[in-house]
Design a protein around this motif. Structure first.
Motif, PDB file in Angstrom:
ATOM      1  N   THR A 193      -8.657   1.518  -4.432  1.00  0.00           N
ATOM      2  CA  THR A 193      -7.875   1.543  -3.203  1.00  0.00           C
ATOM      3  C   THR A 193      -6.431   1.859  -3.550  1.00  0.00           C
ATOM      4  N   LEU A 194      -5.686   2.326  -2.554  1.00  0.00           N
ATOM      5  CA  LEU A 194      -4.251   2.571  -2.747  1.00  0.00           C
ATOM      6  C   LEU A 194      -3.430   1.308  -2.545  1.00  0.00           C
ATOM      7  N   ALA A 195      -4.057   0.261  -2.038  1.00  0.00           N
ATOM      8  CA  ALA A 195      -3.370  -1.022  -1.901  1.00  0.00           C
ATOM      9  C   ALA A 195      -3.254  -1.687  -3.265  1.00  0.00           C
ATOM     10  N   TYR A 196      -2.233  -2.482  -3.424  1.00  0.00           N
ATOM     11  CA  TYR A 196      -2.007  -3.159  -4.691  1.00  0.00           C
ATOM     12  C   TYR A 196      -1.467  -4.560  -4.436  1.00  0.00           C
ATOM     13  N   GLU A 202       0.847  -1.189   0.000  1.00  0.00           N
ATOM     14  CA  GLU A 202       0.000   0.000   0.000  1.00  0.00           C
ATOM     15  C   GLU A 202       0.881   1.236   0.000  1.00  0.00           C
ATOM     16  N   ASP A 203       0.514   2.218  -0.825  1.00  0.00           N
ATOM     17  CA  ASP A 203       1.250   3.469  -0.935  1.00  0.00           C
ATOM     18  C   ASP A 203       0.402   4.611  -0.391  1.00  0.00           C
ATOM     19  N   THR A 216      -8.032  -1.432  -9.815  1.00  0.00           N
ATOM     20  CA  THR A 216      -7.056  -1.900  -8.832  1.00  0.00           C
ATOM     21  C   THR A 216      -5.749  -2.208  -9.541  1.00  0.00           C
ATOM     22  N   THR A 231      -0.220   7.111  -5.166  1.00  0.00           N
ATOM     23  CA  THR A 231       0.020   6.197  -6.271  1.00  0.00           C
ATOM     24  C   THR A 231      -0.144   6.908  -7.606  1.00  0.00           C
TER      25      THR A 231
END
Length: 681
Positions: free
Chosen positions: A600-603, A69-70, A452, A73
């Motif tokens: 989301t900022l998660a990847y 997660e950033d 995503t 992004t």
């Protein structure tokens, strides 16, 4: 008494000899036992070390899937294209090719609902060519169509192969003459097939295409080299039948391997010369064939071409009519008329922030947040690359919102069976290929796209096969799909002598780059493109295009909802600015609204790493040697030192022996001289 002592004294050496022999026997058994144990451990330890080394040489790898997660992004690039490459019908009326399409559309605005077949192709006269319908200008038919077609087919079959003249003039009965004719025709046919399999380029390609559709052919593939030096093939296209025709030393055949012949007739009613091919019930005016060769089509010719389609959606004909690069540049829609409204993260943006380029199938396309867009520096003529857009706020309240005017009322209908826009979400450092990527967005609704991110890190040689290097001066990031497209394009250049792709072919730096694009009316180029594409899809081209070592992918989830027209009406009225063409026209068929945002900022991160490194190999080999032989690195050093000492000892002993031998020889010579001297005195 003394005798007893003497006997006792004499018996002691015998007891000592027996005990020494027993000890020697015991030591011999121990040596054999230890030798067997050492050999067994050495063998099994060597086997285990061999297995360890073999496993290492397979270079296995492991895949780790994690989630990162950033805080901020990089926003993905978004490319939008119109599904119709030429949405400019009014300007195309006078075009030599597309003008005929416009006229056909105007004559077929209302559906025909009477005298229709229940199933497509049910009334087809010939399954190889489809139904032979008639369009206008009845003078194209000469006499009864069915009888004339059968007569031309029989004539073509009879004249397909050359028959010796003596068979027609010999003094034989009709039965004998017919038998000899059949035998000669069969021999000529076998000779033609053998020669075509050995020498014919187009014949072998047509045969492979037939086998891919209908199964293996009974014809055997020839393994012999071509021995007929004067064999020649001449390729052309018959627009009336919609099929390629090849003529060689034995006659003519079409792409379906059917016999092909043409006859000419003069129609006194219209004072025109008619050309009647054996593949159709109809005859065409000779000037129509000439106009096709010159790239000019009439509505009648276009209708004839589409009537020969063998698919219910014209998909086999659409590839014949591809807009040229010049047409796409002249009749494509500029960005300011295509992108009506734009906002990013609740801030306004405009069409000037889009990077424009040309797609092979969709024409003009525009990319937001592209790393290849240049802007002019204020007060200077120089250009520079602006920074890429980033986001810290995911969710549906942010992201990119676009309102597109697709100009559906100006669609050239026969060029696309769908209305809407093509949307591709991709990395900002890549230019997409809409033909292989993306999804369609229909007009009249609001489409939301949740995005995503996924990052893939692949391991290179020798554990895997990936690449990060590119020969491109323009595209810094390597792309496997672009590599394959460029490999196919280079093959077109080499074999066909013309350019096919308009999608970044200027990036290929080569000295043999042709200046002209391939023409749909050049039958040789068209067939060359088909054969080259066939070889490419069968994996017969040497295209070394492994996946990228570092790849960023974007997964999309598309949803649609009804557009609140009142909301956009209020916005347009209060701002006094045109934001959509459908608000005033009353039609929902011309505006596309799309909203792209980060979910989301998660990847997701997929990482490949070596599963067996060199340090692991050393550890496993050392563990096996220590377990089975009690060896370690220190032991191996000591053993090496011991072997070196033995070698040095042997060398020193040999050197001393040489020195002693030299001294002995010198002493002997001295003694001989002394003896000779004394004998002389």
């Amino acid at each position: 008494m003394f005798e007893d002592e003497g006997v006792a004294l004499r018996s002691e050496p015998r007891d000592k000899g027996r005990s020494s022999k027993t000890n020697i026997n015991r030591r011999w058994y121990r040596r054999v036992m230890w030798l067997v144990v050492c050999l067994a451990m050495l063998g099994y330890g060597s086997l285990q070390c061999h297995r360890v080394v073999t496993d290492y040489l397979t270079y296995p790898k492991k895949v780790t899937i994690g989630v990162g997660e950033d805080m901020s992004t990089e926003f993905p690039a978004v490319t939008v294209c119109n599904l119709n490459p030429l949405p400019n019908r009014e300007r195309l009326r006078g075009h030599p090719v597309w003008g005929a399409f416009v006229k056909i559309e105007e004559e077929n605005l209302n559906p025909k609902c009477e005298n229709l077949t229940e199933q497509y192709g049910k009334e087809s006269a010939d399954p190889a060519y489809g139904a032979g319908t008639t369009y206008g200008g009845g003078d194209a038919n000469v006499g009864d169509a069915t009888d004339d077609l059968n007569r031309r087919k029989r004539f073509a079959e009879d004249t397909k192969y050359s028959i010796p003249k003596d068979l027609t003039t010999a003094d034989l009965s009709n039965d004998e003459l017919e038998t000899k004719r059949k035998r000669a025709r069969r021999q000529a046919k076998d000779e033609a097939q053998t020669t075509r399999l050995a020498c014919g380029v187009y014949y072998k390609y047509f045969l492979k295409m037939q086998e891919s559709k209908q199964g293996p052919s009974i014809a055997k593939q020839s393994t012999e080299s071509c021995s007929k030096d004067d064999y020649k093939e001449k390729l052309r296209f018959n627009p009336l039948c919609g099929v390629e025709v090849v003529c060689d030393n034995f006659g003519c055949f079409d792409a379906h391997l059917n016999v092909f012949m043409e006859t000419t007739k003069f129609n006194s009613n219209t004072n025109t010369t008619m050309v009647c091919p054996s593949c159709s019930k109809k005859c065409w005016r000779k000037k129509w064939f000439d106009s096709w060769a010159k790239g000019k089509l009439s509505p009648d010719q276009v209708v004839e071409l589409f009537s020969k389609s063998r698919t219910p959606d014209f998909s086999d004909i659409m590839g014949t009519f591809s807009p040229s690069p010049l047409d796409l540049d002249d009749y494509g829609v500029p960005a300011k008329y295509f992108i009506r409204a734009c906002s990013y993260d609740q801030s306004a943006c405009s069409h000037e922030q889009f990077y424009g380029w040309t797609s092979d199938s969709y024409g003009k396309c525009y990319t937001y947040n592209s790393a290849y867009r240049k802007v002019r520096i204020r007060g200077s003529k120089n250009t520079n690359y602006p920074g890429l857009a980033t986001t810290t706020s995911p969710g549906s309240m942010n992201g990119l919102r676009l309102t597109l005017n697709i100009h559906a009322d100006q669609y050239l209908a026969l060029l696309s069976s769908e209305v809407g826009a093509r949307v591709i979400v991709h990395s900002p450092h890549q230019i997409p290929f809409p033909e292989d990527q993306g999804f369609n967005v229909l007009p009249g609704v609001s489409v939301s796209v949740s995005v995503t991110k996924k990052v893939i890190r692949r391991v290179g040689e020798p554990y895997g096969n990936c690449s990060n290097t590119t020969s491109s001066k323009r595209f810094i990031r390597y792309s496997s799909i672009r590599c394959k497209k460029q490999c196919l394009e280079r093959e077109y250049w080499r074999k066909c002598g013309c350019r096919v792709s308009m999608n970044h072919d200027d990036d290929i730096d080569a000295d043999d780059k042709p200046e002209r694009h391939c023409s749909i009316f050049n039958t040789t180029q068209k067939m060359c493109m088909k054969m080259t594409a066939y070889s490419f899809h069968r994996g017969r081209l040497s295209c070394q295009c492994p996946p990228a070592c570092l790849e960023t992918q974007y997964k999309t989830q598309v949803t649609a909802s009804e557009t609140n027209r009142l909301f956009y009406t209020i916005v347009q009225n209060m701002k006094n600015t045109r934001i959509a063409d459908d608000l005033c026209s009353g039609s929902d068929n011309g505006t596309v609204r799309v909203h792209i945002y980060m979910d989301t900022l998660a990847y997701e991160e997929i990482v490949e790493t070596p599963a067996y490194t060199f340090s692991t190999l050393l550890s496993n080999v050392g563990g096996n040697l220590g377990l089975f032989l009690g060896m370690s690195i220190v032991t191996m050093v000591e053993l090496t030192e011991f072997l070196v000492d033995i070698v040095l000892l042997l060398l020193s002993r040999r050197r001393r022996q040489k020195e002693h031998q030299t001294i002995a020889d010198h002493t002997l010579k001295t003694q001989n001289r002394t003896v000779i001297k004394e004998a002389g005195t």
